[in-house]
Design an enzyme around this catalytic site. Structure first.
Site, PDB file in Angstrom:
ATOM      1  N   HIS A   1      11.697 -10.562  43.316  1.00 54.11           N
ATOM      2  CA  HIS A   1      12.436 -11.808  43.470  1.00 54.11           C
ATOM      3  C   HIS A   1      12.841 -12.106  44.912  1.00 54.11           C
ATOM      4  CE1 HIS A   1      12.446 -11.717  39.159  1.00 54.11           C
ATOM      5  NE2 HIS A   1      13.202 -12.787  39.066  1.00 54.11           N
TER       6      HIS A   1
ATOM      7  N   LYS B   1      23.507 -15.070  33.522  1.00 54.90           N
ATOM      8  CA  LYS B   1      23.454 -15.592  34.881  1.00 54.90           C
ATOM      9  C   LYS B   1      23.311 -17.110  34.812  1.00 54.90           C
ATOM     10  CE  LYS B   1      21.634 -11.951  37.893  1.00 54.90           C
ATOM     11  NZ  LYS B   1      20.524 -11.609  38.808  1.00 54.90           N
TER      12      LYS B   1
ATOM     13  N   ARG C   1      21.498  -3.400  37.164  1.00 56.22           N
ATOM     14  CA  ARG C   1      20.911  -4.712  36.870  1.00 56.22           C
ATOM     15  C   ARG C   1      20.091  -5.262  38.024  1.00 56.22           C
ATOM     16  NH1 ARG C   1      23.739  -9.896  33.809  1.00 56.22           N
ATOM     17  NH2 ARG C   1      21.947 -11.292  34.038  1.00 56.22           N
TER      18      ARG C   1
ATOM     19  N   GLU D   1       7.387 -12.620  34.086  1.00 56.85           N
ATOM     20  CA  GLU D   1       8.640 -11.936  33.798  1.00 56.85           C
ATOM     21  C   GLU D   1       8.452 -10.873  32.713  1.00 56.85           C
ATOM     22  OE1 GLU D   1      11.400 -11.987  35.343  1.00 56.85           O
ATOM     23  OE2 GLU D   1      11.601 -13.887  36.408  1.00 56.85           O
TER      24      GLU D   1
ATOM     25  N   HIS E   1       9.043 -20.903  38.992  1.00 52.95           N
ATOM     26  CA  HIS E   1       9.733 -19.660  39.330  1.00 52.95           C
ATOM     27  C   HIS E   1       8.897 -18.439  38.955  1.00 52.95           C
ATOM     28  CE1 HIS E   1      12.850 -16.722  39.961  1.00 52.95           C
ATOM     29  NE2 HIS E   1      12.830 -16.368  38.688  1.00 52.95           N
TER      30      HIS E   1
ATOM     31  N   ASN F   1      15.532  -7.733  39.616  1.00 55.11           N
ATOM     32  CA  ASN F   1      15.102  -8.610  40.704  1.00 55.11           C
ATOM     33  C   ASN F   1      13.809  -8.139  41.367  1.00 55.11           C
ATOM     34  OD1 ASN F   1      17.313 -10.508  40.634  1.00 55.11           O
ATOM     35  ND2 ASN F   1      18.601  -8.869  41.443  1.00 55.11           N
TER      36      ASN F   1
ATOM     37  N   GLU G   1      25.765  -7.047  37.815  1.00 54.48           N
ATOM     38  CA  GLU G   1      24.817  -6.646  38.844  1.00 54.48           C
ATOM     39  C   GLU G   1      25.472  -5.887  39.992  1.00 54.48           C
ATOM     40  OE1 GLU G   1      21.595  -8.914  41.568  1.00 54.48           O
ATOM     41  OE2 GLU G   1      21.556  -9.507  39.463  1.00 54.48           O
TER      42      GLU G   1
ATOM     43  N   HIS H   1      11.971 -15.783  45.848  1.00 55.31           N
ATOM     44  CA  HIS H   1      12.940 -16.799  46.253  1.00 55.31           C
ATOM     45  C   HIS H   1      12.602 -17.365  47.628  1.00 55.31           C
ATOM     46  CE1 HIS H   1      16.245 -15.113  43.354  1.00 55.31           C
ATOM     47  NE2 HIS H   1      15.285 -15.767  42.720  1.00 55.31           N
TER      48      HIS H   1
ATOM     49  N   ARG I   1      37.731 -24.600  32.839  1.00 49.30           N
ATOM     50  CA  ARG I   1      37.803 -23.158  33.124  1.00 49.30           C
ATOM     51  C   ARG I   1      37.050 -22.291  32.116  1.00 49.30           C
ATOM     52  NH1 ARG I   1      43.248 -24.755  34.451  1.00 49.30           N
ATOM     53  NH2 ARG I   1      43.524 -24.789  36.719  1.00 49.30           N
TER      54      ARG I   1
ATOM     55  N   LYS J   1      15.861  -6.159  28.633  1.00 48.80           N
ATOM     56  CA  LYS J   1      16.880  -6.850  29.421  1.00 48.80           C
ATOM     57  C   LYS J   1      18.264  -6.655  28.812  1.00 48.80           C
ATOM     58  CE  LYS J   1      18.178 -10.833  32.063  1.00 48.80           C
ATOM     59  NZ  LYS J   1      17.819 -12.146  32.613  1.00 48.80           N
TER      60      LYS J   1
END
Length: 371
Positions: free
Chosen positions: A246, A141, A239, A183, A263, A243, A235, A250, A119, A225
């Site tokens: 993105h 993330k 935030r 990026e 990526h 993206n 997000e 993606h 956990r 960032k």
């Protein structure tokens, strides 16, 4: 050494940026740690595994090394379980600390393992690619991919430290450098027009890995960032601007198969696509879109996407995490340095695809660029 702090409800931690940080990892090891679980891959282990282990052992803690298969294609549930198998076999307890040594795939998978093992246990990011240093290692993330989409299974989970050794970038292949620079320029496009202009002027030096230019780019990217993540950890609002490009990226990665494109390469191309859509749907001046395309090309990333077929493009983008109520919400630019989250009309998206997908003879196709 440059230090940038990230402050979120999920944790406050330093990003330390300097040559030689790989040899000082013990400085980030908590005093009450029991076992240090070094998660890496064979490529990075061959280059830096012994140094990282020696640095961690200097803390006086035992080190368990776990090597995962190399590549985006292995960012999945089966690979994640290799970490759990090794930790359970060695009776790692809740005071064990995972250390992610590698690029974005290693950071994401190891971070997700830390988020859910017993956990939640602590972890340290030690990114070894430019993309990971300026993006994926910062902000918490963590995720694995699913055949239906990238990063669909994951958690927001902050590290206790990010250790960035700028020296490790000297062993990066040219494609990895270009992918990371995508990026970097993203931050200028969405948040800091002056930084974008600086990247235009310094593109050649950045690709050549000139130390002063690279250190400045990494530090500014991390500052930007860190500011965004500190405002919106999970997000729910601001935030989302990170993206930019993105949604298209993606779709490229899923459409051609995870790992075929890096990526950052997909993000670079996706930013060109998002810039074209911004002209149509957000009022971005034509000249600014041209500047984005030119800079993406200058850093060595593709500027035309593969021809997946228009309907396939829409199917993949509909499956993106940023879709709400069946409506795709894009990050678009009204101007350089300012981003907004907004839907776009289907015809505008189709037009943007027409302008950015390599379908006609003479276009610089993405596949040819990468070959």
């Amino acid at each position: 050494m440059k230090e940038v702090r990230v402050d979120t409800p999920g944790g406050s931690y330093p990003i330390r940026i300097a040559p030689g940080r790989l040899d000082r990892l013990a400085e980030s090891v908590p005093a009450d740690a029991t076992t240090l679980v070094l998660v890496t891959n064979p490529t990075v282990a061959a280059l830096y595994g012994k140094r990282a282990e020696a640095a961690l052992r200097a803390s006086g803690k035992p080190v368990l090394r776990v090597e995962l298969p190399d590549g985006e294609a292995y960012k999945d549930w089966q690979t994640l379980n290799l970490i759990f198998d090794a930790m359970l076999a060695h009776h790692c307890d809740r005071r064990a600390v995972i250390v992610a040594l590698g690029g974005g795939v290693i950071g994401d998978v190891a971070g997700f393992a830390a988020a859910v093992y017993m956990r939640g246990i602590r972890f340290i990011q030690v990114p070894t690619t430019l993309l990971a240093q300026v993006d994926s290692s910062v902000g918490g993330k963590t995720a694995v991919n699913h055949p239906s989409g990238k990063n669909m299974i994951g958690a927001f989970y902050q590290p206790i430290a990010v250790e960035i050794d700028t020296d490790v970038l000297n062993t990066l292949p040219a494609r990895e450098v270009s992918a990371g620079l995508a990026e970097v320029i993203k931050y200028g496009a969405i948040l800091d027009a002056a930084f974008f202009a600086w990247c235009e002027a310094e593109a050649g030096r950045l690709r050549a890995l000139e130390a002063d230019a690279l250190a400045a780019a990494i530090a500014r990217s991390c500052e930007l960032k860190a500011w965004v993540v500190s405002q919106d950890e999970r997000e729910t609002g601001l935030r989302a601007i990170l993206n930019f490009g993105h949604t298209f990226a993606h779709a490229i990665e899923a459409g051609v198969g995870f790992g075929a494109w890096l990526h950052g390469e997909a993000v670079g191309c996706g930013m060109v696509q998002a810039a074209e859509l911004s002209v149509l749907a957000a009022g971005l001046p034509r000249g600014d879109a041209d500047r984005i395309r030119a800079l993406v090309s200058a850093i060595g990333c593709p500027t035309y996407a593969p021809d997946l077929g228009t309907e396939r493009w829409f199917d993949l983008m509909q499956g993106d995490k940023k879709t709400e109520g069946g409506q795709i919400r894009f990050i678009l630019l009204p101007e350089l340095g300012r981003a907004v989250r907004t839907p776009a009309a289907a015809e505008q998206v189709r037009r943007a695809l027409d302008l950015t997908v390599a379908r006609q003879a003479g276009e610089p196709s993405a596949i040819a660029t990468l070959a």
